[in-house]
Design an enzyme around this catalytic site. Structure first.
Site, PDB file in Angstrom:
ATOM      1  N   LEU A 189      -6.470  15.702  -3.831  1.00 23.94           N
ATOM      2  CA  LEU A 189      -5.092  16.149  -3.619  1.00 23.94           C
ATOM      3  C   LEU A 189      -4.155  14.952  -3.626  1.00 23.94           C
ATOM      4  O   LEU A 189      -4.323  14.014  -2.840  1.00 23.94           O
ATOM      5  CB  LEU A 189      -4.968  16.905  -2.297  1.00 23.94           C
ATOM      6  CG  LEU A 189      -5.925  18.090  -2.108  1.00 23.94           C
ATOM      7  CD1 LEU A 189      -5.548  18.883  -0.856  1.00 23.94           C
ATOM      8  CD2 LEU A 189      -5.948  19.003  -3.330  1.00 23.94           C
ATOM      9  N   ALA A 190      -3.201  15.014  -4.515  1.00 27.13           N
ATOM     10  CA  ALA A 190      -2.258  13.900  -4.629  1.00 27.13           C
ATOM     11  C   ALA A 190      -0.889  14.417  -5.044  1.00 27.13           C
ATOM     12  O   ALA A 190      -0.165  13.777  -5.788  1.00 27.13           O
ATOM     13  CB  ALA A 190      -2.772  12.890  -5.647  1.00 27.13           C
ATOM     14  N   ARG A 194       8.461   9.314   1.869  1.00 29.43           N
ATOM     15  CA  ARG A 194       8.562   8.225   2.841  1.00 29.43           C
ATOM     16  C   ARG A 194       8.145   6.861   2.285  1.00 29.43           C
ATOM     17  O   ARG A 194       8.406   5.837   2.893  1.00 29.43           O
ATOM     18  CB  ARG A 194       7.742   8.569   4.102  1.00 29.43           C
ATOM     19  CG  ARG A 194       8.450   9.583   4.983  1.00 29.43           C
ATOM     20  CD  ARG A 194       7.581  10.043   6.126  1.00 29.43           C
ATOM     21  NE  ARG A 194       6.531  10.963   5.674  1.00 29.43           N
ATOM     22  CZ  ARG A 194       5.500  11.359   6.410  1.00 29.43           C
ATOM     23  NH1 ARG A 194       5.369  10.888   7.650  1.00 29.43           N
ATOM     24  NH2 ARG A 194       4.615  12.200   5.932  1.00 29.43           N
ATOM     25  N   THR A 201      -2.289  22.849   1.688  1.00 24.26           N
ATOM     26  CA  THR A 201      -3.520  22.247   1.156  1.00 24.26           C
ATOM     27  C   THR A 201      -4.421  23.285   0.472  1.00 24.26           C
ATOM     28  O   THR A 201      -5.103  22.957  -0.504  1.00 24.26           O
ATOM     29  CB  THR A 201      -4.300  21.531   2.275  1.00 24.26           C
ATOM     30  OG1 THR A 201      -4.396  22.428   3.401  1.00 24.26           O
ATOM     31  CG2 THR A 201      -3.589  20.264   2.722  1.00 24.26           C
ATOM     32  N   GLY A 240      -5.759  11.806  -2.065  1.00 19.78           N
ATOM     33  CA  GLY A 240      -5.428  10.593  -2.811  1.00 19.78           C
ATOM     34  C   GLY A 240      -4.806   9.503  -1.973  1.00 19.78           C
ATOM     35  O   GLY A 240      -4.800   8.333  -2.363  1.00 19.78           O
ATOM     36  N   TYR A 293      -3.365 -29.452 -16.454  1.00 26.53           N
ATOM     37  CA  TYR A 293      -3.353 -28.094 -17.003  1.00 26.53           C
ATOM     38  C   TYR A 293      -4.361 -28.001 -18.125  1.00 26.53           C
ATOM     39  O   TYR A 293      -4.284 -28.732 -19.115  1.00 26.53           O
ATOM     40  CB  TYR A 293      -1.960 -27.712 -17.537  1.00 26.53           C
ATOM     41  CG  TYR A 293      -1.994 -26.392 -18.270  1.00 26.53           C
ATOM     42  CD1 TYR A 293      -2.359 -25.225 -17.592  1.00 26.53           C
ATOM     43  CD2 TYR A 293      -1.716 -26.298 -19.625  1.00 26.53           C
ATOM     44  CE1 TYR A 293      -2.441 -24.011 -18.255  1.00 26.53           C
ATOM     45  CE2 TYR A 293      -1.792 -25.086 -20.300  1.00 26.53           C
ATOM     46  CZ  TYR A 293      -2.163 -23.946 -19.602  1.00 26.53           C
ATOM     47  OH  TYR A 293      -2.248 -22.746 -20.254  1.00 26.53           O
ATOM     48  N   ASN A 337     -14.858 -36.275 -18.017  1.00 24.92           N
ATOM     49  CA  ASN A 337     -13.966 -36.613 -16.916  1.00 24.92           C
ATOM     50  C   ASN A 337     -12.528 -36.532 -17.413  1.00 24.92           C
ATOM     51  O   ASN A 337     -12.149 -37.250 -18.331  1.00 24.92           O
ATOM     52  CB  ASN A 337     -14.284 -38.026 -16.409  1.00 24.92           C
ATOM     53  CG  ASN A 337     -13.572 -38.289 -15.090  1.00 24.92           C
ATOM     54  OD1 ASN A 337     -12.367 -38.121 -14.986  1.00 24.92           O
ATOM     55  ND2 ASN A 337     -14.321 -38.687 -14.085  1.00 24.92           N
ATOM     56  N   ASN A 388      -1.212 -26.247 -25.367  1.00 20.32           N
ATOM     57  CA  ASN A 388      -1.868 -25.170 -26.118  1.00 20.32           C
ATOM     58  C   ASN A 388      -0.894 -24.234 -26.823  1.00 20.32           C
ATOM     59  O   ASN A 388      -1.296 -23.372 -27.563  1.00 20.32           O
ATOM     60  CB  ASN A 388      -2.769 -24.355 -25.185  1.00 20.32           C
ATOM     61  CG  ASN A 388      -2.011 -23.735 -24.024  1.00 20.32           C
ATOM     62  OD1 ASN A 388      -1.023 -24.302 -23.558  1.00 20.32           O
ATOM     63  ND2 ASN A 388      -2.447 -22.592 -23.570  1.00 20.32           N
TER      64      ASN A 388
HETATM   65  C1  UD1 Z   1      -3.947  18.372   6.896  1.00 21.73           C
HETATM   66  C2  UD1 Z   1      -4.881  19.371   7.574  1.00 21.73           C
HETATM   67  C3  UD1 Z   1      -5.119  18.919   9.009  1.00 21.73           C
HETATM   68  C4  UD1 Z   1      -5.692  17.527   9.024  1.00 21.73           C
HETATM   69  C5  UD1 Z   1      -4.759  16.585   8.277  1.00 21.73           C
HETATM   70  C6  UD1 Z   1      -5.385  15.224   8.138  1.00 21.73           C
HETATM   71  C7  UD1 Z   1      -4.417  21.546   6.568  1.00 21.73           C
HETATM   72  C8  UD1 Z   1      -3.719  22.834   6.727  1.00 21.73           C
HETATM   73  N1  UD1 Z   1      -4.250  20.674   7.557  1.00 21.73           N
HETATM   74  O1  UD1 Z   1      -2.725  18.454   7.572  1.00 21.73           O
HETATM   75  O2  UD1 Z   1      -6.022  19.817   9.660  1.00 21.73           O
HETATM   76  O3  UD1 Z   1      -5.872  17.094  10.359  1.00 21.73           O
HETATM   77  O4  UD1 Z   1      -4.508  17.063   6.941  1.00 21.73           O
HETATM   78  O5  UD1 Z   1      -4.453  14.330   7.611  1.00 21.73           O
HETATM   79  O6  UD1 Z   1      -5.099  21.320   5.590  1.00 21.73           O
HETATM   80  N2  UD1 Z   1      -1.093  18.164  -0.418  1.00 21.73           N
HETATM   81  C9  UD1 Z   1      -0.856  18.609  -1.695  1.00 21.73           C
HETATM   82  N3  UD1 Z   1      -0.186  19.757  -1.882  1.00 21.73           N
HETATM   83  C10 UD1 Z   1       0.235  20.524  -0.836  1.00 21.73           C
HETATM   84  C11 UD1 Z   1      -0.004  20.075   0.459  1.00 21.73           C
HETATM   85  C12 UD1 Z   1      -0.678  18.895   0.644  1.00 21.73           C
HETATM   86  O7  UD1 Z   1      -1.259  17.949  -2.659  1.00 21.73           O
HETATM   87  O8  UD1 Z   1       0.816  21.570  -1.098  1.00 21.73           O
HETATM   88  C13 UD1 Z   1      -1.820  16.915  -0.217  1.00 21.73           C
HETATM   89  C14 UD1 Z   1      -0.935  15.812   0.359  1.00 21.73           C
HETATM   90  O9  UD1 Z   1      -0.396  15.011  -0.652  1.00 21.73           O
HETATM   91  C15 UD1 Z   1      -1.920  15.023   1.191  1.00 21.73           C
HETATM   92  C16 UD1 Z   1      -2.929  16.070   1.644  1.00 21.73           C
HETATM   93  O10 UD1 Z   1      -2.822  17.135   0.742  1.00 21.73           O
HETATM   94  O11 UD1 Z   1      -2.602  14.060   0.424  1.00 21.73           O
HETATM   95  C17 UD1 Z   1      -2.705  16.525   3.049  1.00 21.73           C
HETATM   96  O12 UD1 Z   1      -1.446  17.107   3.169  1.00 21.73           O
HETATM   97  P1  UD1 Z   1      -0.573  16.967   4.461  1.00 21.73           P
HETATM   98  O13 UD1 Z   1       0.678  17.711   4.272  1.00 21.73           O
HETATM   99  O14 UD1 Z   1      -0.484  15.566   4.878  1.00 21.73           O
HETATM  100  O15 UD1 Z   1      -1.511  17.765   5.492  1.00 21.73           O
HETATM  101  P2  UD1 Z   1      -1.299  17.907   7.043  1.00 21.73           P
HETATM  102  O16 UD1 Z   1      -0.315  18.961   7.304  1.00 21.73           O
HETATM  103  O17 UD1 Z   1      -1.049  16.595   7.624  1.00 21.73           O
END
Ligand code: UD1
Ligand code: CA
Length: 452
Positions: free
Chosen positions: A10-11, A17, A83, A106, A351, A362, A371
């Site tokens: 997931l990225a 931020r 997620t 990611g 160099y 040497n 060069n």
């Molecule tokens: C998530 C978990 C939480 C865990 C935490 C750890 C869920 C609902 N919650 O929370 O239990 O303790 O991670 O850090 O899964 N992302 C996407 N698309 C989305 C949402 C997220 O790609 O629609 C990616 C974000 O870029 C990130 C990762 O998923 O890399 C986690 O997303 P984030 O929003 O940070 O999750 P949390 O709400 O913090």
């Protein structure tokens, strides 16, 4: 393990931020993008296919993730709905059918293969969902792992948790392993009736249990799970990465006097009994063989230093520098695309670029291989056992034969045969008393000026 394995990474975070013009997973840790670190971890846990879920810079992220020839498919998640929704963006890849599906983030680049391998082991033993958890004294913000009768029964997100549940310090890292044969049907059952109105991947715990499946957790060290949201966290992750790698190297037999001042790249290799003095920076592509010494304040990238060679203090080795056994590149020297032969010495203020230096040659202080003609680069060959006098300019392409002698201050534009002596400068002349004449003339001029 011969089970097939897909990693969904997931990225798709919008990286707000980071305040950056590029996706945060492209920001480097130890000289390579975060996403490549994550990819290396899942790859060494046995991943056979990778699916990247991205929200921006899709092509760049996919390229950065495609390390070691790993084939990466990327999927655009246009809306960030949680997620669970993000993992389903890779539906097409999951539908190809794998034994195991790993979920990685990611922006969690310190993760190693160990927790993923442990999670895959649990899948092989029959679990449907394996959560990678961690223990922490700062659980705020994380999903909490809820246990009943010794079994993991749910993950509760902070916003949905009761006061009692918020006291739990066993947390969800977000990383997970899912039975690949059931993954799609389980993921499709995720809804969004919760405090954030998001599709929570964490709901898989209850969904899998309701379907009669087994859910377990494995633990990973908290530091490995450090996530990156802004540049301060990026610097903290870099620090943790450096500490971990320095420690590995020292435990493997590398000496560092002040390890906290030595900066390594993701691929820095250093052999046993090498000594790295303080304030040394390694860029990518460096191999230091056993017993080499890198003196303080040296900067080394794309270089190979053989056993017993010494570098620095204050030396710069650039890509293609290759130092043979027992050779020496000393203070204020730069070597680029240059081979320094066995036992050869390049001790001071020199160099060496696009050059080959034979064994036991040497190279005197201030020698420059010229060069570059402003358009093209040219090579210099310096024979074994030759001696290049201080402050010589070797104008490439040029070759100096074995055992030849170059007089100090020479500008060498023509090849020098083996064992020859070459002068490339005006011969010294002596004019007796001439200094006195010049001085008196100057004093007379000064005197005449002060009168006017
Ligand atoms: C998530 C978990 C939480 C865990 C935490 C750890 C869920 C609902 N919650 O929370 O239990 O303790 O991670 O850090 O899964 N992302 C996407 N698309 C989305 C949402 C997220 O790609 O629609 C990616 C974000 O870029 C990130 C990762 O998923 O890399 C986690 O997303 P984030 O929003 O940070 O999750 P949390 O709400 O913090
Ligand atoms: Ca988060």
């Amino acid at each position: 393990m011969s089970r097939s394995c897909l990693a969904v990474i997931l990225a798709a975070g919008d990286s707000t931020r980071m305040k950056s013009s590029m996706s945060k997973v492209l920001h480097p840790v130890a000289g390579r993008p975060m996403i490549a670190h994550v990819m290396a971890a899942v790859a060494s846990a046995g991943m056979t296919d990778a699916a990247l879920v991205v929200g921006r810079d899709a092509e760049k992220v996919a390229n950065a993730g495609a390390i070691d020839g790993i084939s990466v498919r990327s999927f655009l998640q246009t809306e960030r709905l949680g997620t669970g929704h993000a993992v389903l963006a890779a539906r097409e890849a999951i539908a190809d059918g794998f034994d195991d599906v790993l979920v990685a983030y990611g922006d969690v680049p310190l993760i190693t293969a160990i927790p993923f391998a442990a999670a895959r082991q649990k899948l092989a033993e029959g679990a449907d969902v394996v959560v990678i958890g961690f223990h922490t004294d700062k659980p705020t913000g994380y999903g909490r792992l809820l246990v009943e009768n010794g079994e993991l029964v749910a993950i509760r997100e902070e916003k949905d948790a009761t006061d009692e549940e918020r006291k739990v310090t066993w947390c969800n890292s977000g990383l997970m392993a899912i039975n690949g044969r059931k993954a799609l049907s389980l993921l499709e059952k995720i809804g969004n009736a919760n405090a954030k109105g998001e599709y929570y991947l964490t709901d898989l715990v209850e969904i899998a249990r309701a379907a009669g499946g087994k859910v377990v957790a494995v633990d990973a060290p908290e530091a490995e799970l450090t996530g990156c949201n802004n540049r301060a966290e990026l610097a903290y992750i870099e620090k943790l990465w450096q500490e971990r790698r320095r420690h590995e190297l020292m435990v493997s037999g590398v000496s560092m006097i002040a390890p906290e001042t030595v900066f390594l790249s993701y691929d820095t290799q250093i052999g046993q009994d090498a000594l790295i003095e303080p304030n040394v920076v390694f860029g990518p592509g460096v191999t230091i063989d056993g017993g080499a010494v890198i003196h303080a304040f040296s900067h080394i990238e794309g270089a190979h230093v053989s056993a017993g060679a010494t570098v620095g203090p204050f030396a710069r080795l650039r890509p293609g520098a290759d130092l043979a056994a027992g050779s020496k590149v000393g203070n204020f020297c730069e070597v680029k695309n240059g081979k320094v032969g066995e036992g050869a010495k390049v001790n001071h203020l020199t160099y060496i670029g696009d050059a080959v230096i034979g064994a036991h040659a040497n190279i005197g202080a201030g020698t420059i291989t010229c060069n570059y003609d402003g358009v093209n680069k040219h090579e210099t060959w310096i024979g074994a056992n030759s001696f290049v006098g201080s402050n010589s300019a070797l104008v490439a392409p040029v070759s100096i034969g074995d055992g030849a002698y170059i007089a100090s201050g020479s500008v060498i534009t023509e090849d020098v045969p083996a064992d020859a002596l070459a002068f490339g400068r005006a011969r010294q002349e002596i004019k007796p008393e001439r200094a006195t004449v010049i001085r008196e003339r100057a004093l007379a001029l000064k005197k005449s000026r002060s009168k006017t």
